[in-house]
Design a protein around this motif. Structure first.
Motif, PDB file in Angstrom:
ATOM      1  N   VAL A 166       1.102  -1.135   0.073  1.00  0.00           N
ATOM      2  CA  VAL A 166       0.053   0.152  -0.059  1.00  0.00           C
ATOM      3  C   VAL A 166       0.813   1.162  -0.535  1.00  0.00           C
ATOM      4  N   GLU A 167       0.664   2.134  -1.391  1.00  0.00           N
ATOM      5  CA  GLU A 167       1.228   3.639  -0.805  1.00  0.00           C
ATOM      6  C   GLU A 167       1.484   4.029   0.744  1.00  0.00           C
ATOM      7  N   GLY A 168       2.855   4.669   0.867  1.00  0.00           N
ATOM      8  CA  GLY A 168       3.784   4.712   2.145  1.00  0.00           C
ATOM      9  C   GLY A 168       4.094   3.813   2.869  1.00  0.00           C
ATOM     10  N   MET A 169       4.055   2.482   2.349  1.00  0.00           N
ATOM     11  CA  MET A 169       4.681   2.150   3.023  1.00  0.00           C
ATOM     12  C   MET A 169       6.348   1.413   2.860  1.00  0.00           C
ATOM     13  N   THR A 170       6.839   0.480   3.392  1.00  0.00           N
ATOM     14  CA  THR A 170       8.559   1.202   3.514  1.00  0.00           C
ATOM     15  C   THR A 170       8.594  -0.514   3.525  1.00  0.00           C
ATOM     16  N   LEU A 171      10.017  -0.986   2.366  1.00  0.00           N
ATOM     17  CA  LEU A 171       9.862  -1.767   1.776  1.00  0.00           C
ATOM     18  C   LEU A 171      11.706  -2.259   1.573  1.00  0.00           C
ATOM     19  N   GLY A 190       4.738   2.970  -5.032  1.00  0.00           N
ATOM     20  CA  GLY A 190       4.258   4.078  -4.066  1.00  0.00           C
ATOM     21  C   GLY A 190       5.320   3.625  -3.167  1.00  0.00           C
ATOM     22  N   VAL A 191       5.939   2.398  -3.031  1.00  0.00           N
ATOM     23  CA  VAL A 191       6.229   3.212  -1.646  1.00  0.00           C
ATOM     24  C   VAL A 191       7.712   2.861  -1.678  1.00  0.00           C
ATOM     25  N   LYS A 192       8.252   3.088  -0.380  1.00  0.00           N
ATOM     26  CA  LYS A 192       9.821   3.490   0.324  1.00  0.00           C
ATOM     27  C   LYS A 192      10.326   2.500   0.404  1.00  0.00           C
TER      28      LYS A 192
END
Length: 382
Positions: A166-171, A190-192
């Motif tokens: 989900v957008e905004g999550m960290t991976l 949209g992940v970081k």
């Protein structure tokens, strides 16, 4: 006619040749036969060498031009299905390799960087031509795919969907390769992303691939990780971890994954729980590598995770490797001045023999999905 018979009768068949002939006959392979999977022997020393040195002798004699096979992948598949290789005596050096893998940590901090230098740093020119635009050096997902590019994009999407990004999550991408998955996840979800690798060459290209995206590529050993992430993924890296480090690996992933996080592990695996070290692959392709079994993964992950899903699509690796080989052959003229003929034979043997191993179902490709135990369970994408 009688003189021809006399001449044929004078051809000496060595005991080594006789044994090889009988072993191959069991899987309907003929020496100097006419079918694509029959082998053509150019040097009679081949027979003794392969019987004495096993897998290592088979691969090295091919590199030296002692034999050829048009359908090398099918040749390997046939002998692996029938377990012909177990009938070949093991060279003492092979036994020592297996013993050392059993008693010593061949994937220690210092040794972990060897595979980066000796394989992944071979040259970005080679891998850029052979692989797809996402630079995926792992099994594609051929469900509904008609070519390599689509299969690899399918794999990337499958992984991201299984992770429920989900957008905004960290991976965190452990063993991020050339940054293809990091780039795909950042662009499309949209992940970081933080990607770690032990290859200098991979880091350079990954940073180019991910330029302008919320992606950080770090040259780092996984044992030095100490952060918190919403999601963690590891594709084609666990094969380099080694049995001595499996439990520590899962502990570190557990420590770096948030409470409601998801971890996806994508790895080649063996049907048998043993020290799975092929001597030729170990020497020439992936030094210090070792294939895990289901039991290896289950025992090492048990203290830390709940297994939510296990997906086997090992047959797709046969198609992936053959597609890589086709591209390797197609683009070889563009890079052959940088490499030797022996390297060409080595790399071709690597791709086709591995395709044959997957075709025989001797080895598998698994995707595991782990959590800390999500309430209500986890519905996993296929």
């Amino acid at each position: 006619m009688s003189s021809l018979k006399s001449e044929v009768s004078n051809i000496k068949v060595t005991p080594w040749q006789h044994i090889c002939h009988n072993l191959l006959a069991e899987v309907d392979i003929k020496i100097n036969g006419t079918r694509p999977f029959d082998i053509k022997v150019h040097n009679n020393s081949f027979y003794k060498r392969v019987l004495k040195d096993g897998s290592l002798g088979l691969g090295e004699s091919y590199m030296d031009g002692w034999w050829d096979c048009e359908a090398l992948d099918e040749f390997i598949s046939r002998i692996m299905k029938a377990d012909v290789r177990s009938a070949l005596s093991r060279d003492v050096k092979d036994i020592l390799r297996i013993m050392s893998a059993k008693f010593f940590n061949l994937q220690s901090r210092n040794r972990a960087w060897i595979v980066g230098r000796e394989h992944y740093d071979l040259g970005n020119d080679l891998f850029s031509l052979m692989l797809d635009p996402w630079m995926q050096y792992s099994c594609g997902y051929w469900h509904t795919a008609e070519d390599l590019f689509q299969a690899q994009e399918n794999k990337l999407r499958l992984i991201c969907e299984k992770l429920n990004l989900v957008e905004g999550m960290t991976l965190l991408d452990i063993g991020c390769g050339w940054g293809g998955l990091a780039s795909y996840a950042a662009r499309n979800y949209g992940v970081k992303v933080t990607g770690i690798t032990i290859s200098q060459e991979q880091k350079k290209l990954a940073e180019e691939c991910c330029k302008g995206l919320d992606v950080k590529i770090v040259l780092q050993d996984y044992r030095d990780l100490n952060m918190q992430f919403d999601r963690i993924v590891s594709v084609g890296m666990f094969e380099h971890v080694g049995p001595k480090n499996y439990e520590e690996y899962f502990h570190i992933v557990c420590k770096n994954l948030k409470k409601n996080g998801i971890f996806l592990l994508h790895t080649i695996g063996s049907n048998e729980t043993s020290i799975n070290v092929d001597p030729w692959i170990n020497k020439y392709i992936f030094p210090n590598g070792c294939l895990p079994s289901i039991l290896h993964v289950a025992k090492a992950s048990e203290p830390w995770f709940v297994l939510e899903d296990l997906h086997n699509f090992g047959n797709d690796y046969d198609k992936t490797l053959m597609a890589w080989h086709d591209r390797f052959e197609m683009f070889w003229p563009e890079i052959e001045d940088k490499y030797s003929e022996r390297f060409y034979r080595m790399f071709s043997y690597y791709l086709k023999s591995c395709a044959g191993a997957f075709r025989s179902r001797n080895i598998q490709l698994w995707q595991f999905v782990f959590t800390h135990g999500i309430e209500g369970g986890l519905r996993v994408t296929r």
